[in-house]
Design a protein around this motif. Structure first.
Motif, PDB file in Angstrom:
ATOM      1  N   PHE A 258       0.835  -1.213   0.000  1.00  0.00           N
ATOM      2  CA  PHE A 258       0.000   0.000   0.000  1.00  0.00           C
ATOM      3  C   PHE A 258       0.867   1.259   0.000  1.00  0.00           C
ATOM      4  O   PHE A 258       0.645   2.186  -0.786  1.00  0.00           O
ATOM      5  CB  PHE A 258      -0.923  -0.021   1.218  1.00  0.00           C
ATOM      6  N   VAL A 259       1.874   1.281   0.868  1.00  0.00           N
ATOM      7  CA  VAL A 259       2.758   2.453   0.952  1.00  0.00           C
ATOM      8  C   VAL A 259       3.521   2.641  -0.352  1.00  0.00           C
ATOM      9  O   VAL A 259       3.650   3.773  -0.863  1.00  0.00           O
ATOM     10  CB  VAL A 259       3.734   2.309   2.139  1.00  0.00           C
ATOM     11  N   ARG A 260       4.019   1.550  -0.920  1.00  0.00           N
ATOM     12  CA  ARG A 260       4.769   1.662  -2.174  1.00  0.00           C
ATOM     13  C   ARG A 260       3.882   2.190  -3.298  1.00  0.00           C
ATOM     14  O   ARG A 260       4.330   2.962  -4.152  1.00  0.00           O
ATOM     15  CB  ARG A 260       5.358   0.312  -2.570  1.00  0.00           C
ATOM     16  N   ARG A 261       2.619   1.774  -3.302  1.00  0.00           N
ATOM     17  CA  ARG A 261       1.699   2.268  -4.337  1.00  0.00           C
ATOM     18  C   ARG A 261       1.445   3.759  -4.171  1.00  0.00           C
ATOM     19  O   ARG A 261       1.433   4.516  -5.144  1.00  0.00           O
ATOM     20  CB  ARG A 261       0.382   1.485  -4.278  1.00  0.00           C
ATOM     21  N   LEU A 262       1.266   4.206  -2.928  1.00  0.00           N
ATOM     22  CA  LEU A 262       1.056   5.633  -2.674  1.00  0.00           C
ATOM     23  C   LEU A 262       2.274   6.450  -3.097  1.00  0.00           C
ATOM     24  O   LEU A 262       2.146   7.542  -3.667  1.00  0.00           O
ATOM     25  CB  LEU A 262       0.752   5.874  -1.193  1.00  0.00           C
ATOM     26  N   LEU A 263       3.462   5.937  -2.829  1.00  0.00           N
ATOM     27  CA  LEU A 263       4.686   6.628  -3.226  1.00  0.00           C
ATOM     28  C   LEU A 263       4.809   6.675  -4.743  1.00  0.00           C
ATOM     29  O   LEU A 263       5.171   7.720  -5.321  1.00  0.00           O
ATOM     30  CB  LEU A 263       5.911   5.924  -2.621  1.00  0.00           C
TER      31      LEU A 263
END
Length: 338
Positions: A258-263
């Motif tokens: 999830f965090v990687r997608r947001l970044l």
């Protein structure tokens, strides 16, 4: 050029010898530096043995320490049998193993829902205690060398506790490996602890600290995918345990995804959260052949097979994905979560 990575080591009883093989191969790779280790259960024992050996004698010391650990474990005839019984004559040990496989103390037995390891009363001794206490904890807890994080599950809250630095004691390692159907709970600071696998197998979040590298290499023992539907009581219980012990890890991996997608989408400013690069080593084909029973029954032959498989898995990973370390993830989280 040396690439610094973090290692996350799963637990899985005697199957942890696979991780021994992985670590043994990685220690041959001078271009890879282990910055930190997070371990649970057998993964915690592997991590502590590696750290202790590395402080004493560098990479060779780490390899020797791991080899000694698994030689010691191989001398335990059955992890379900109390320590005092391990010293009995071979014939008596064999009788004990047969009785255990048919008894309420068997983790796979139906009667294990009624009886517990506490039925041994004061006769019970943890068969891992002598092995764990052979480690030099001044080295395990040393400030130099790889940072070490050991996970155990607090019984009353169900939450994970991470032991690090001077908190890592023989009791902490035994708590991390305390399967409740096999071992009596380990008390630390007035609280009882069970196997860390229930709350983090292994815990990834200690490796997210800013000063540690972004690469996290997971050594997986419990198959994420096991084709087919188990139908016998033992097979059902085995798969339930695998799912349970993978649940916390999958939750953390979903958060990383999830965090990687947001970044990637620019919806989160870079630098506000760690951009973790996930890598994974496993041999699910081999592990799906294994059962919960082999996790509790150490043997030199089993360890030799698992160590060789771990060595091959690490060799294959380094050949295929080694150049990605330090630059990009090699494990596709999108494929895992759809």
């Amino acid at each position: 050029m040396t690439t610094r990575i973090n290692l996350a080591l799963q637990g899985g009883g005697a199957h942890g010898a696979f991780t021994w093989g992985v670590l043994d191969r990685l220690l041959d790779e001078d271009s890879v530096e282990i910055a930190a280790l997070s371990g649970t259960s057998a993964g915690a024992l592997n991590a502590a043995a590696l750290k202790a050996g590395m402080i004493k004698g560098g990479r060779k010391g780490a390899k020797d320490s791991l080899a000694r650990l698994w030689r010691d474990v191989a001398r335990v005839s059955d992890l379900r049998i109390p320590d005092w019984m391990q010293t009995m004559a071979p014939g008596f040990q064999a009788m004990g193993q047969i009785a255990m496989s048919m008894s309420p103390f068997s983790p796979q037995g139906m009667a294990s829902q009624v009886y517990t390891p506490y039925a041994w009363g004061p006769m019970w001794r943890n068969p891992l205690e002598k092995i764990v206490r052979r480690l030099d904890f001044s080295d395990v807890c040393a400030s130099e060398g790889p940072e070490l994080f050991i996970g155990a599950t607090r019984v009353d809250t169900g939450r994970i506790r991470i032991f690090s630095g001077d908190q890592i004691t023989p009791e902490a390692l035994m708590a991390s490996a305390c399967l409740p159907t096999v071992f009596q709970a380990v008390e630390i600071d007035g609280h009882a602890y069970w196997d860390g696998g229930y709350a983090g197998n292994p815990a990834l979040f200690p490796l997210y600290q800013a000063h540690l590298p972004n690469d996290v290499l997971i050594v997986s023992i419990n198959p994420l995918l096991r084709p087919g539907v188990p139908k016998t009581p033992i097979d059902i219980q085995n798969r339930v345990n695998e799912i349970s012990f993978n649940a916390a890890l999958l939750g953390e991996l979903r958060a990383v995804h999830f965090v990687r997608r947001l970044l990637r989408e620019g919806r989160l400013e870079r630098g506000t959260m760690k951009d973790v690069r996930i890598h994974l080593m496993s041999d699910d084909a081999l592990m799906t052949e294994m059962t919960g029973a082999t996790k509790m029954s150490p043997s030199p032959a089993l360890f030799a097979r698992l160590r060789a498989a771990g060595h091959l898995a690490a060799d294959a990973f380094l050949h295929t994905h080694g150049k990605k370390l330090g630059s990009e993830a090699s494990f596709d989280l999108s494929a895992l979560f759809g």
